[in-house]
Motif scaffolding. Structure first.
Motif, PDB file in Angstrom:
ATOM      1  N   LYS A  44       0.815  -1.218   0.000  1.00  0.00           N
ATOM      2  CA  LYS A  44       0.000   0.000   0.000  1.00  0.00           C
ATOM      3  C   LYS A  44       0.853   1.275   0.000  1.00  0.00           C
ATOM      4  N   MET A  45       2.169   1.138   0.055  1.00  0.00           N
ATOM      5  CA  MET A  45       3.033   2.317   0.165  1.00  0.00           C
ATOM      6  C   MET A  45       2.973   3.215  -1.067  1.00  0.00           C
ATOM      7  N   LYS A  46       3.017   2.646  -2.245  1.00  0.00           N
ATOM      8  CA  LYS A  46       3.024   3.480  -3.451  1.00  0.00           C
ATOM      9  C   LYS A  46       1.732   4.287  -3.563  1.00  0.00           C
ATOM     10  N   ALA A  47       0.608   3.652  -3.334  1.00  0.00           N
ATOM     11  CA  ALA A  47      -0.675   4.367  -3.409  1.00  0.00           C
ATOM     12  C   ALA A  47      -0.743   5.455  -2.349  1.00  0.00           C
ATOM     13  N   THR A  48      -0.243   5.162  -1.154  1.00  0.00           N
ATOM     14  CA  THR A  48      -0.239   6.154  -0.075  1.00  0.00           C
ATOM     15  C   THR A  48       0.626   7.343  -0.452  1.00  0.00           C
ATOM     16  N   LYS A  49       1.829   7.077  -0.937  1.00  0.00           N
ATOM     17  CA  LYS A  49       2.748   8.139  -1.354  1.00  0.00           C
ATOM     18  C   LYS A  49       2.141   8.982  -2.466  1.00  0.00           C
ATOM     19  N   ASP A  50       1.547   8.334  -3.448  1.00  0.00           N
ATOM     20  CA  ASP A  50       0.975   9.051  -4.588  1.00  0.00           C
ATOM     21  C   ASP A  50      -0.161   9.981  -4.163  1.00  0.00           C
ATOM     22  N   VAL A  51      -1.043   9.511  -3.294  1.00  0.00           N
ATOM     23  CA  VAL A  51      -2.170  10.338  -2.850  1.00  0.00           C
ATOM     24  C   VAL A  51      -1.685  11.496  -1.984  1.00  0.00           C
ATOM     25  N   LEU A  52      -0.754  11.239  -1.080  1.00  0.00           N
ATOM     26  CA  LEU A  52      -0.239  12.322  -0.236  1.00  0.00           C
ATOM     27  C   LEU A  52       0.468  13.380  -1.083  1.00  0.00           C
ATOM     28  N   GLU A  53       1.193  12.942  -2.092  1.00  0.00           N
ATOM     29  CA  GLU A  53       1.851  13.904  -2.989  1.00  0.00           C
ATOM     30  C   GLU A  53       0.812  14.735  -3.741  1.00  0.00           C
ATOM     31  N   ALA A  54      -0.259  14.098  -4.202  1.00  0.00           N
ATOM     32  CA  ALA A  54      -1.319  14.816  -4.911  1.00  0.00           C
ATOM     33  C   ALA A  54      -2.025  15.818  -3.996  1.00  0.00           C
ATOM     34  N   LEU A  55      -2.074  15.529  -2.706  1.00  0.00           N
ATOM     35  CA  LEU A  55      -2.690  16.436  -1.736  1.00  0.00           C
ATOM     36  C   LEU A  55      -1.752  17.577  -1.316  1.00  0.00           C
ATOM     37  N   GLY A  56      -0.497  17.535  -1.772  1.00  0.00           N
ATOM     38  CA  GLY A  56       0.457  18.592  -1.449  1.00  0.00           C
ATOM     39  C   GLY A  56       1.406  18.248  -0.324  1.00  0.00           C
ATOM     40  N   PHE A  57       1.555  16.955  -0.027  1.00  0.00           N
ATOM     41  CA  PHE A  57       2.460  16.507   1.027  1.00  0.00           C
ATOM     42  C   PHE A  57       3.468  15.515   0.445  1.00  0.00           C
ATOM     43  N   PRO A  58       4.440  16.021  -0.343  1.00  0.00           N
ATOM     44  CA  PRO A  58       5.389  15.123  -0.996  1.00  0.00           C
ATOM     45  C   PRO A  58       6.527  14.645  -0.093  1.00  0.00           C
ATOM     46  N   SER A  59       6.754  15.332   1.013  1.00  0.00           N
ATOM     47  CA  SER A  59       7.901  15.019   1.870  1.00  0.00           C
ATOM     48  C   SER A  59       7.534  13.995   2.928  1.00  0.00           C
ATOM     49  N   MET A  60       8.327  12.939   3.003  1.00  0.00           N
ATOM     50  CA  MET A  60       8.116  11.913   4.026  1.00  0.00           C
ATOM     51  C   MET A  60       9.383  11.107   4.178  1.00  0.00           C
ATOM     52  N   THR A  61       9.432  10.363   5.232  1.00  0.00           N
ATOM     53  CA  THR A  61      10.494   9.397   5.443  1.00  0.00           C
ATOM     54  C   THR A  61       9.828   8.037   5.517  1.00  0.00           C
ATOM     55  N   ALA A  62      10.417   7.053   4.858  1.00  0.00           N
ATOM     56  CA  ALA A  62       9.843   5.712   4.878  1.00  0.00           C
ATOM     57  C   ALA A  62      10.959   4.695   5.017  1.00  0.00           C
ATOM     58  N   CYS A  63      10.666   3.630   5.723  1.00  0.00           N
ATOM     59  CA  CYS A  63      11.647   2.557   5.851  1.00  0.00           C
ATOM     60  C   CYS A  63      10.946   1.224   6.052  1.00  0.00           C
TER      61      CYS A  63
END
Length: 121
Positions: free
Chosen positions: A12-31
């Protein structure tokens, strides 16, 4: 400011990242992380080789379940939007959907420009 930490299914990480980026939140840390909650196993989702525990003859349990840990710092007014987006994308109704934790952040500093607080995020 708040830090939102989400423990998610790897698929589910890619979909989560894509939606957050579309909402204006491109910055995150993931591991990649390993842990265990009530889920105990996701044998059908595993793509990596992790041995399944069978010490007590309980099939389908594991020492640790592979997940992804995503961390994102947002302004206080954006917390509900980000949390709702993460919940919507990651909800399947099954055990193992993950957890979200929200914690206060006292300050933030951008090393390159020395900006602080909201300007740093």
């Amino acid at each position: 400011m708040k830090e939102i930490m989400a423990i998610l299914r790897p698929n589910k990480m890619k979909a989560t990242k894509d939606v957050l980026e579309a909402l204006g939140f491109p910055s995150m840390t993931a591991c990649r992380v390993l842990g265990r909650g009530k889920q105990k196993a996701i044998v059908e989702e595993l793509k990596t080789c992790i041995s399944i525990e069978d010490k007590d003859n309980s099939k389908g349990t594991m020492r640790y379940v592979p997940k992804r840990l995503m961390s994102i710092v947002v302004n206080d007014e954006d917390v509900s939007l980000v949390v709702e987006a993460i919940m919507k994308i990651n909800h399947t109704g099954n055990i193992g959907d993950g957890k979200i934790f929200v914690s206060p952040v006292d300050d933030a500093m951008r090393i390159r420009t020395s900006e602080r607080g909201k300007d740093a995020i």
